[in-house]
Design an enzyme around this catalytic site. Structure first.
Site, mmCIF file in Angstrom:
data_model
loop_
_atom_site.group_PDB
_atom_site.id
_atom_site.type_symbol
_atom_site.label_atom_id
_atom_site.label_comp_id
_atom_site.label_asym_id
_atom_site.label_seq_id
_atom_site.Cartn_x
_atom_site.Cartn_y
_atom_site.Cartn_z
ATOM 1 N N GLY A 1 0.799 -1.226 0.000
ATOM 2 C CA GLY A 1 0.000 0.000 0.000
ATOM 3 C C GLY A 1 0.822 1.262 0.000
ATOM 4 N N GLU B 1 3.426 -9.200 -1.798
ATOM 5 C CA GLU B 1 2.181 -9.866 -1.402
ATOM 6 C C GLU B 1 2.154 -11.368 -1.635
ATOM 7 O OE1 GLU B 1 1.359 -5.576 -1.608
ATOM 8 O OE2 GLU B 1 2.375 -6.984 -2.945
#
Length: 339
Positions: A121, A144
Site C-alpha cells: 500500500g 504480497e
C-alpha cells in the site's frame, strides 16, 4: 511544523499547511506507518478539500520516523477481521483503491517522499504521484505473494510496463528494490539524499513547481545488470516453466529467485502472473477494478490468513499453503479468481 487531524479525525495521519503546500504525514512509526482504514478515509477527505483550495498548489506526503514512508496496508488487522468475521475487509480495499485513483488523477502536483521502506500500500500512495523521490536507503517492493495475496493497489499497472520482464520478476518474488531500481521500473523518478529532502520541500512550499526543481540524475540500477537472465526466464504465462528456467541458470541470483518463488503461495504466484499479463493492456482504472475482483476472492482463500500468520503474526516463516506446489494449481482455479 505541527500536523493536525483532518475532518475525519485520527491521530494516525496528520495534515499541515507549509507555504503553498498541503502536507500529509503518516504517523504510525512503530508499524512503519502501515495504513489503517481510518488513515485512508482521512487522506481521501483531505485531498478532496485541498483539490478545491486555490491556496494549495501542491501536496507532499511523507512518513513519521526514519524506517520508511509506509510498509503497506495493516494486513494483520484485516486478518483479524476475517478470522472473527468483524469489520469489512472488502470496504478497506475499496477505499484504498479509491485513494490510489485519486492520487493518480489529482488536479495538483502530488509529491511522494519514498524514503526507507515503501511496500504494498505504500507503493499505492506514492507511485502514482507526479514526483516520486526515493533515497539510497529506499526499499521498494510489492511482497504480497509471501502472504498469500497478490500485488494490488494498481501496482501491476506500472510493473507490467517495466523494461523487459523486470516487473514480472518483482511481482512474483516480492523482493525489495533499491531506489534506483524503482526508477528503472517506473515506480519513482529519481534518487535524492535524505539530507536534501527538507530543502526540496521548502522550495516546493515557496512556490517552485516540481518540474523546475534541480534534482539529480539517478544512479545506475542494480537490476539493469540482471536483465539477461530476468528477460530470458520470466517470459510466457507458465509459472512452473519460469521457476524451471530460473533453476537452470548459472547465475546465483536467478537460482535464488527460483527458491523465493517456490516458497511463496502457489496460488498467489499463479494468479499474479496471469494478472500482470492482463494488466499490460489495461488502464490504471481497469487494473484497480481487476484488483477489486481478485481481492474479494483472496479473502475467501486460506492462504491469505495463513500467510499473514506466518510472516507477520507468529513470524515463523513456515506457511502451510493450500497447494503443495505451483504444479498443483490448475488453470481453472486461476481463471475463477478473475470472475
Amino acid at each position: 511544523m505541527e500536523f493536525h487531524p483532518g475532518r475525519i479525525a485520527t491521530d494516525e495521519v496528520g495534515f499541515a499547511r507549509h507555504g503553498v503546500l498541503g502536507r500529509i504525514r503518516l504517523h504510525r512509526p512503530k508499524a512503519i506507518n502501515a495504513l489503517t482504514h481510518a488513515m485512508i478515509a482521512a487522506m481521501l477527505a483531505q485531498l478532496d478539500d485541498w483539490a478545491s483550495d486555490a491556496s494549495v498548489r501542491a501536496v507532499v506526503i511523507d512518513g513519521e520516523g526514519e524506517r520508511g514512508l509506509c510498509a503497506g496496508g495493516d494486513v494483520r488487522q484485516l486478518r483479524e477481521a476475517i478470522l472473527h468475521e468483524v469489520g469489512d475487509p472488502e470496504s478497506f480495499w475499496d477505499d484504498e483503491y479509491r485513494l490510489n485513483a485519486a492520487i493518480a488523477d489529482y488536479p495538483k502536483p502530488f509529491v511522494a517522499i519514498m524514503d526507507g521502506v515503501v511496500m504494498g500500500g505504500g507503493v499505492g500512495i506514492s507511485a502514482y504521484g507526479s514526483l516520486r523521490l526515493t533515497t539510497p536507503r529506499s526499499k521498494v517492493a510489492m511482497p504480497e505473494t509471501a502472504i498469500g495475496f497478490f500485488p494490488d493497489v494498481g501496482g501491476l499497472h506500472p510493473m507490467s510496463r517495466a523494461p523487459g520482464e523486470l516487473g514480472t520478476h518483482a511481482a512474483l518474488t516480492g523482493l525489495p528494490m533499491t531506489g534506483a531500481d524503482a526508477v528503472l521500473c517506473g515506480l519513482a523518478d529519481t534518487v535524492v539524499e535524505p539530507a536534501d529532502i527538507e530543502s526540496i520541500i521548502d522550495a516546493l512550499a515557496a512556490g517552485t513547481p516540481p518540474a523546475e526543481l534541480a534534482l539529480p540524475v539517478p544512479p545506475p540500477a542494480e537490476l539493469e545488470a540482471e536483465r539477461d537472465w530476468i528477460d530470458a526466464c520470466y517470459r510466457g504465462e507458465d509459472a512452473v516453466a519460469i521457476v524451471a528456467a530460473l533453476r537452470g541458470r548459472p547465475e546465483p541470483a536467478a537460482r535464488r529467485a527460483a527458491e523465493v518463488i517456490a516458497s511463496r503461495s502457489p496460488l498467489s504466484v499463479a494468479v499474479t502472473l496471469a494478472a500482470i499479463r492482463k494488466a499490460a493492456t489495461m488502464s490504471l482504472a481497469e487494473v484497480l477494478d481487476q484488483d477489486r475482483r481478485l481481492g474479494r476472492h483472496f479473502v475467501t482463500e486460506p492462504d491469505f490468513v495463513e500467510g499473514v500468520r506466518a510472516v507477520l503474526v507468529d513470524r515463523d516463516d513456515n506457511p502451510r499453503w493450500r497447494h503443495d506446489g505451483l504444479a498443483d494449481v490448475t488453470a481453472d482455479e486461476v481463471a475463477r479468481m478473475f470472475t
